[in-house]
Design an enzyme around this catalytic site. Structure first.
Site, PDB file in Angstrom:
ATOM      1  N   LYS A  37      22.576 101.572  -3.770  1.00  0.00           N
ATOM      2  CA  LYS A  37      21.378 100.490  -3.698  1.00  0.00           C
ATOM      3  C   LYS A  37      21.496  99.873  -2.336  1.00  0.00           C
ATOM      4  O   LYS A  37      20.564  99.611  -1.665  1.00  0.00           O
ATOM      5  CB  LYS A  37      21.081  99.657  -4.716  1.00  0.00           C
ATOM      6  CG  LYS A  37      22.222  98.660  -5.206  1.00  0.00           C
ATOM      7  CD  LYS A  37      22.008  97.822  -6.236  1.00  0.00           C
ATOM      8  CE  LYS A  37      23.001  96.915  -6.579  1.00  0.00           C
ATOM      9  NZ  LYS A  37      23.351  95.963  -5.635  1.00  0.00           N
ATOM     10  N   THR A  38      22.821  99.372  -1.983  1.00  0.00           N
ATOM     11  CA  THR A  38      22.874  98.634  -1.051  1.00  0.00           C
ATOM     12  C   THR A  38      22.669  99.405   0.386  1.00  0.00           C
ATOM     13  O   THR A  38      21.920  98.846   1.493  1.00  0.00           O
ATOM     14  CB  THR A  38      24.288  97.995  -0.821  1.00  0.00           C
ATOM     15  OG1 THR A  38      24.769  97.141  -1.951  1.00  0.00           O
ATOM     16  CG2 THR A  38      24.714  96.991   0.467  1.00  0.00           C
ATOM     17  N   ASP A 222      17.614  92.127  -4.243  1.00  0.00           N
ATOM     18  CA  ASP A 222      18.673  92.895  -4.671  1.00  0.00           C
ATOM     19  C   ASP A 222      19.064  92.327  -6.115  1.00  0.00           C
ATOM     20  O   ASP A 222      18.789  91.301  -6.304  1.00  0.00           O
ATOM     21  CB  ASP A 222      19.929  92.877  -3.787  1.00  0.00           C
ATOM     22  CG  ASP A 222      20.978  93.801  -4.081  1.00  0.00           C
ATOM     23  OD1 ASP A 222      20.653  94.993  -5.093  1.00  0.00           O
ATOM     24  OD2 ASP A 222      22.016  93.654  -3.788  1.00  0.00           O
ATOM     25  N   GLU A 223      19.398  93.201  -6.954  1.00  0.00           N
ATOM     26  CA  GLU A 223      19.701  92.964  -8.334  1.00  0.00           C
ATOM     27  C   GLU A 223      18.575  92.275  -8.974  1.00  0.00           C
ATOM     28  O   GLU A 223      18.813  91.347  -9.755  1.00  0.00           O
ATOM     29  CB  GLU A 223      21.102  92.289  -8.464  1.00  0.00           C
ATOM     30  CG  GLU A 223      22.264  92.737  -7.633  1.00  0.00           C
ATOM     31  CD  GLU A 223      23.051  93.875  -8.644  1.00  0.00           C
ATOM     32  OE1 GLU A 223      22.525  94.126  -9.680  1.00  0.00           O
ATOM     33  OE2 GLU A 223      23.913  94.360  -8.201  1.00  0.00           O
ATOM     34  N   GLN A 253      21.768  97.071 -16.458  1.00  0.00           N
ATOM     35  CA  GLN A 253      22.695  96.309 -16.212  1.00  0.00           C
ATOM     36  C   GLN A 253      22.415  94.942 -16.156  1.00  0.00           C
ATOM     37  O   GLN A 253      22.916  94.219 -15.604  1.00  0.00           O
ATOM     38  CB  GLN A 253      23.074  96.783 -14.682  1.00  0.00           C
ATOM     39  CG  GLN A 253      23.750  98.168 -14.635  1.00  0.00           C
ATOM     40  CD  GLN A 253      24.405  98.467 -13.025  1.00  0.00           C
ATOM     41  OE1 GLN A 253      25.445  98.006 -12.779  1.00  0.00           O
ATOM     42  NE2 GLN A 253      23.754  99.339 -12.389  1.00  0.00           N
ATOM     43  N   ARG A 606      32.075 101.253 -14.132  1.00  0.00           N
ATOM     44  CA  ARG A 606      33.018 100.712 -12.981  1.00  0.00           C
ATOM     45  C   ARG A 606      34.138 101.582 -12.626  1.00  0.00           C
ATOM     46  O   ARG A 606      34.806 101.533 -11.549  1.00  0.00           O
ATOM     47  CB  ARG A 606      33.685  99.456 -13.519  1.00  0.00           C
ATOM     48  CG  ARG A 606      32.862  98.073 -13.697  1.00  0.00           C
ATOM     49  CD  ARG A 606      31.898  97.818 -12.677  1.00  0.00           C
ATOM     50  NE  ARG A 606      30.704  98.579 -13.141  1.00  0.00           N
ATOM     51  CZ  ARG A 606      29.610  98.606 -12.451  1.00  0.00           C
ATOM     52  NH1 ARG A 606      29.660  98.238 -11.241  1.00  0.00           N
ATOM     53  NH2 ARG A 606      28.411  99.152 -12.928  1.00  0.00           N
TER      54      ARG A 606
END
Length: 671
Positions: A37-38, A222-223, A253, A606
């Site tokens: 995503k970044t 973002d997020e 998430q 993770r």
């Protein structure tokens, strides 16, 4: 641009490329864990710049300084630091604070105001409760939660008369109004005020809103799944009539409902921005397919979610290991033994690329004990934030008072350091005189009382040589030098050496102050001012960079919440039991179990290559004769297909197993 747009686009998969090229209108990018995503956000900004959009018209906000810093660094690599600097890349709160600074007069704020830290906010709330004689009716934790909730819901005192908003409207209205008045009296805003006041200011000032939406024509978030009510309204206002807003998030998430995040905010976006385009990023670049199959199976049990199926082209080299331990010490022994096996099997593996994830901080105690016994270096994340250390807060108060002469809380922090015999009654006298004097600088108020207390005179004499020096600094280096002078002149250095436990403790605290001075010198500010320095230190967490030095070469131990956004070669999730994960407080609540399932999903995604899950048959919890309890494996594990797992259990002949067998027999006798 330092890299051609063609080269940047060639690194994207088809869905990422579509998200990057979709610039106009509303866009929801459903970005699963590890789907880049970044990279999409920063490449999208690069594409907009390539398309002729001015960087000053672009704003991208995230929730953490780490994420904002990563966006800035990556964009600088793509387009060069000069272009990247002109785009607004920051956190929600930093961006809102910038808006408050630029429009202070229109928003009804003093030209100079400070942001209260958590300790100051608590102190002011305590004062308000006492002033209104509410301390026996409303506890401080409840008052804190209510103030934050009211600001998130964008309530004004007039809204608090509605019967459906709280248990006693009159009490809460008076508390809310009194707390905010006291904040403004001291020239302060609290952390929740930043977005709250920005939203109210934009609502009440159409001219300012028009100016802001004309300036920031393209908005990215973002997020997005972590957005609360006030932040969503902030986004809606900034989007304006153009509606050029792109949000990137993953409802799977969403794990922060306890701090106000709206679980349905992705659905709300689609309802609010009619016709919004939706693009799903499903190719994961982090995990093996086996780990993703487990994650997909777990999260699929949550009913209310936007569907997606993560996949990866990474091979399924290793099974997911589920270990049934006898007790928490046996579990910790399993973890240490497995870590030693991993390091032997992977010679190049660094210990800091191994992480143990815990649901609650208390689980770290037994892990630390066994790690120390086995000689395994480790680092526990958490503890006191860099800027929450006492000596650092004192230094910060020098800066705040020099910048904002009305900041009475900054003065109270430092006026009795070193001890000048200034007690509570003397401080109350200062406060009464300050309130009576209106907007008079608080140091001048103290000077007017110097004849009543020699401690007041001593403080003013010292401050006369320090305050103007800090306030008159014209660059970062001068600020750092002025504060270094303040440490000596105000008596802070002598105080540290006088009250430290030993010389090592004193040197550690002095070293911490030197780090603050180094951080100030290295700050990246668009424009120099004491406001900008104070805001950067308050809102930018400088601690993690310091912590990273401590954690190199050490096994990482952290809560699952703290691991959000991180990845490791090997991950251990311990305590995968009902009552821990899901947490016992959530088990009776469907929504609570759903969030705990999302937390488990975050934990297992993770891991890049190796994933270990463990649970105990017996675990010590709490105190007293009933603290030892039998445990059951987490309900979440049953969702994972057995063919993905390798199950192991404690050796029946081990010392721990024999101890456990005896304990269970004793337990049965007394049941």
């Amino acid at each position: 641009m330092t890299r051609s747009i063609e080269a940047l686009l060639s690194e994207l998969n088809p869905q990422q490329s579509e998200a990057v090229r979709t610039v106009d209108g509303a866009l929801l990018v459903l970005a699963g864990a590890g789907t880049g995503k970044t990279k999409v956000i920063t490449t999208r900004i690069a594409w907009m710049l390539h398309s002729g959009i001015a960087p000053e018209n672009i704003v991208a906000v995230s929730f953490t300084n780490k994420a904002a810093r990563e966006m800035r660094e990556r964009l600088s690599d793509y387009v060069g630091s000069e272009l990247a600097t002109h785009a607004e890349l920051s956190t929600f709160h930093s961006f809102a604070l910038k808006m408050l600074r630029e429009n202070a007069k229109a928003f009804g704020l003093p030209r100079k105001f400070s942001v209260a830290d958590e300790g100051q906010s608590k102190t002011i709330l305590k004062e308000t409760l006492k002033e209104l004689n509410l301390q026996d009716l409303v506890s401080l934790p409840i008052a804190e939660a209510k103030m934050g909730h009211f600001k998130d819901q964008l309530y004004t005192p007039g809204d608090l008369g509605k019967r459906d908003t709280m248990f006693d409207a009159a009490i809460m209205r008076n508390l809310f109004d009194g707390y905010n008045r006291r904040l403004r009296l001291y020239g302060l805003v609290d952390f929740d005020d930043l977005v709250y006041l920005a939203v109210l200011g934009l609502r009440n000032n159409p001219d300012v809103l028009a100016k802001v939406t004309q300036r920031y024509r393209y908005l990215m978030v973002d997020e997005y799944q972590d957005t609360n009510n006030s932040q969503f309204e902030f986004i809606r206002l900034l989007a304006g009539d153009r509606g050029n807003v792109c949000v990137v998030g993953d409802d799977d998430q969403s794990i922060y409902s306890w701090r106000g995040a709206k679980g349905d905010v992705l659905f709300l976006f689609l309802e609010t921005f009619k016709g919004a385009k939706r693009i799903s990023l499903e190719q994961n670049y982090r995990c093996t397919q086996r780990i993703l199959d487990a994650a997909n199976a777990v999260i699929k049990e949550n009913a209310k979610r936007l569907p997606k199926q993560l996949w990866s082209d990474k091979s399924n080299t290793f099974p997911i290991r589920v270990h049934a331990a006898e007790n928490e010490r046996d579990e910790a022994t399993f973890v240490t033994d497995t870590i030693l096996e991993l390091c032997g099997a992977h010679p190049g593996l660094q210990r800091h690329d191994i992480c143990i994830l815990i649901r609650a901080s208390e689980q770290a105690v037994i892990l630390e004990q066994v790690f120390a016994e086995r000689g395994i270096p480790y680092h526990v994340h958490g503890g006191t934030r860099f800027l929450d250390r006492h000596e650092v807060r004192l230094l910060f108060s020098y800066l705040r008072l020099a910048n904002n002469p009305s900041d009475i809380n900054a003065l109270f922090s430092i006026i009795n350091v070193p001890a000048r015999g200034i007690g509570t009654s003397a401080l109350e006298k200062i406060k009464e005189a300050y309130i009576a004097a209106g907007n008079k600088p608080v140091v001048e108020v103290v000077r007017g009382l110097a004849h009543e207390h020699r401690g007041f005179a001593d403080f003013c004499t010292r401050w006369d040589s320090v305050g103007p020096r800090v306030a008159g600094a014209t660059n970062l280096n001068e600020v750092s030098k002025a504060l270094e002078y303040a440490i000596q002149e105000m008596g802070l250095k002598d105080e540290i050496y006088k009250h430290a436990k030993d010389m090592q403790d004193a040197r550690g605290k002095m070293d911490m102050l030197e780090r603050v001075l180094d951080v100030i010198t290295a700050l990246e500010l668009k424009e120099f001012s004491l406001d900008a320095i104070a805001d950067a230190l308050h809102l930018n967490d400088v601690g993690p960079r310091e912590k990273s030095k401590d954690s190199s070469g050490k096994v990482q131990i952290m809560t699952i919440h703290a691991a959000k956004g991180l990845e490791f070669f090997a991950v251990f999730v311990v305590g995968v039991e009902d009552g821990i994960l899901p947490h016992e407080r959530s088990i009776e609540d469907t929504g609570g179990v759903d969030e705990e399932r999302r937390l488990f999903y975050v934990a297992i995604t993770r891991a890049k290559q190796r994933l270990f899950l463990s649970h105990c048959g017996f675990r010590s919890r709490g105190r007293g004769p009933s603290r030892d309890r039998e445990r059951t494996m987490s309900r979440f594990l049953s969702a994972i297909p057995e063919n993905l797992l390798q199950s192991t259990e404690a050796d029946e002949e081990s010392v721990e197993s024999r101890k456990m067998a005896s304990a269970k027999r004793l337990f049965e006798l007394f049941r």
